[in-house]
Design a protein around this motif. Structure first.
Motif: not given
Ligand SMILES: [Fe+2]
Ligand SMILES: [Fe+2]
Lengths: 243, 212
Positions: B22-25, B145-153, B185-197
């Motif tokens: 649900s976080e990833l949605s 999940l790391d890959d998402i961070n990598y994509s948004t780095r 803002q978007a990449s920061e939000k994504i980073r936070l969600q990924v961190k939670n997960s």
């Protein structure tokens, strides 16, 4: 779990019941094992909750690898929800059950067990020298339903037919039929849906020689109590939830 | 001997997997908005013409990033579902083993209790096997999940660059600056969600590692 040997002449019949450690609020069940030489079949092996006690009791009379077959008279949880647990110990066993329920029973946590569906007309299984018959008992109470008859031992395992709701420490055999009626009446009137199915079954069963009629709940019937039961059941209107 | 399941209970794994999905949605939604924002930015920069020439590669980058993230989210959802299914199967083995051990204890003096030995040995084996596979499933999820961070780095760098480009876009400056802000803002939000997960998964891993 209390074990009673109800037949021992060449092959054996055991009934496992009256589990003193049974969880409160769970209907007490009779599980049966027929052992013939180095092969055994469990009849209505029971629910998840009685599995541990049941297997413990079985190990006093058979090796697990001797249990080659299982039988489930119908799909109810008190009959066979333990299937997924038995499967671990009996990876090569075959489950005999009405064809109607084959794909339903896999919901009881079982992935690999071999299922041999029984056709509506019934069938037989040979356990070494012993030949058991699957007697149709459809709609009593499940729409696909069989009983097991052993012509040699003259025992009919009758599933929910003949069942009684009674105290956890009740004796294994009916001793006073008239007194026993109270404990069976509601069960049969409410659980059994069809008078036509009932008459059909009575007609079929009257042709068998039965010394012991062994239901899945409550006491067993022996000798003349078997005929008394058939007469009583024949006269009893069932399916009473619909006025 | 596995007795009552506690922190490592499959329920917790199931809850973690469902929460991650649900976080990833939310992440998917952010990425979709990003991708829509890019269309808008492309329209603006083409109107700005020469003044916003440097903007082309930036919008391409954002677009690519958004698509990568959406693809990863899909992969992760599948993996989370696989993990849930696995946790359920493993729980069955775990409970079954517990029940069989109980039988062995109770049937100690039964003449045929030893016929259960190979059954128990197999269940113990399966239990270890399932535990290892569970851990490896969790690790796969974590690395996705790391890959998402990598994509948004690169988002941070790109939003700085786009501010510089915006400053040269004359009357379009304001609207292009919005693109930079949104990306940030978007990449920061994504980073936070990924961190939670990731934290959630870390908890699951350590409880599985410390069980029994
Ligand atoms: Fe039933
Ligand atoms: Fe029953």
């Amino acid at each position: 779990m209390k074990t009673t040997k109800i037949y021992d002449s060449g092959h054996q019949w055991y009934v496992f019941a009256r589990d003193p450690e049974k969880v409160e609020g769970i209907i007490d069940t009779n599980q049966y094992m027929v052992k013939a030489g180095s092969r055994a079949i469990l009849l209505d092996p029971g629910g998840i909750e009685v599995f541990a006690a049941m297997l413990t009791a079985v190990l006093h009379h058979a090796r697990v690898d001797e249990i080659t077959d299982l039988f489930a008279s119908h799909q109810d949880p008190d009959i066979i929800s333990s299937l997924g647990l038995w499967e671990q110990a009996l990876p090569d066993a075959t489950l005999h059950t009405p064809w109607l329920w084959e794909s339903f029973l896999r919901h009881f946590g079982s992935k690999n067990i071999k299922i041999k569906p029984i056709a509506d007309e019934g069938g037989t299984i040979e356990l070494g020298e012993v030949k058991l018959q699957f007697i149709p008992a459809h709609y009593l109470h499940a729409s696909g339903n069989f009983h097991v008859y052993d012509p040699q031992a003259r025992i009919l395992m009758s599933g929910d037919v003949g069942a009684a709701l009674e105290a956890p420490d009740a004796p294994m055999f009916v001793d006073d039929f008239e007194e026993h009626i109270d404990k069976m009446k509601m069960f049969h009137q409410r659980w059994m849906p069809s008078n036509r199915a009932k008459q059909d079954w009575i007609q079929r069963v009257r042709q068998l020689n039965i010394d012991i009629m062994a239901p899945q709940h409550g006491r067993l019937f022996k000798g003349e109590d078997v005929q008394r039961f058939l007469d009583w059941f024949e006269a009893l209107p069932v399916g009473n939830a619909i006025a | 001997m596995p007795t009552a399941v506690q922190t490592n209970s499959p329920e917790n794994i199931l809850i973690a997997a469902a929460t991650i999905t649900s976080e990833l949605s939310k992440v998917r939604k952010i990425a979709r908005e990003m991708s829509l924002g890019v269309m808008n930015a492309k329209a603006i920069s083409s109107r700005a013409g020469e003044a916003a020439r440097g903007f082309q590669p930036i919008t391409d980058f954002i677009d690519e990033m958004a698509h990568e993230v959406m693809q990863l989210v899909t992969k992760i959802s599948h993996q989370a579902l696989r993990l849930s299914r696995f946790a359920v199967r493993r729980n069955h083995i775990r409970k079954t083993l517990g029940i069989y051990q109980q039988v062995i204890q109770k049937a100690g003096d039964a003449p045929y209790s030893h016929s259960l030995d190979p059954v128990i040995a197999k269940l113990e084996n399966d239990h270890v096997e399932y535990r290892n596979q569970l851990i490896s499933n969790i690790r796969t999820l974590k690395s996705l999940l790391d890959d998402i961070n990598y994509s948004t780095r690169g988002a941070q760098v790109i939003s700085t660059t786009s501010r510089v480009e915006a400053s040269q876009a004359g009357e379009y400056r304001k609207s292009l600056e919005v693109v930079a802000d949104n990306l940030e803002q978007a990449s920061e939000k994504i980073r936070l969600q990924v961190k939670n997960s990731q934290n959630r998964l870390q908890d699951v891993i350590s409880s599985v590692m410390h069980e029994d």
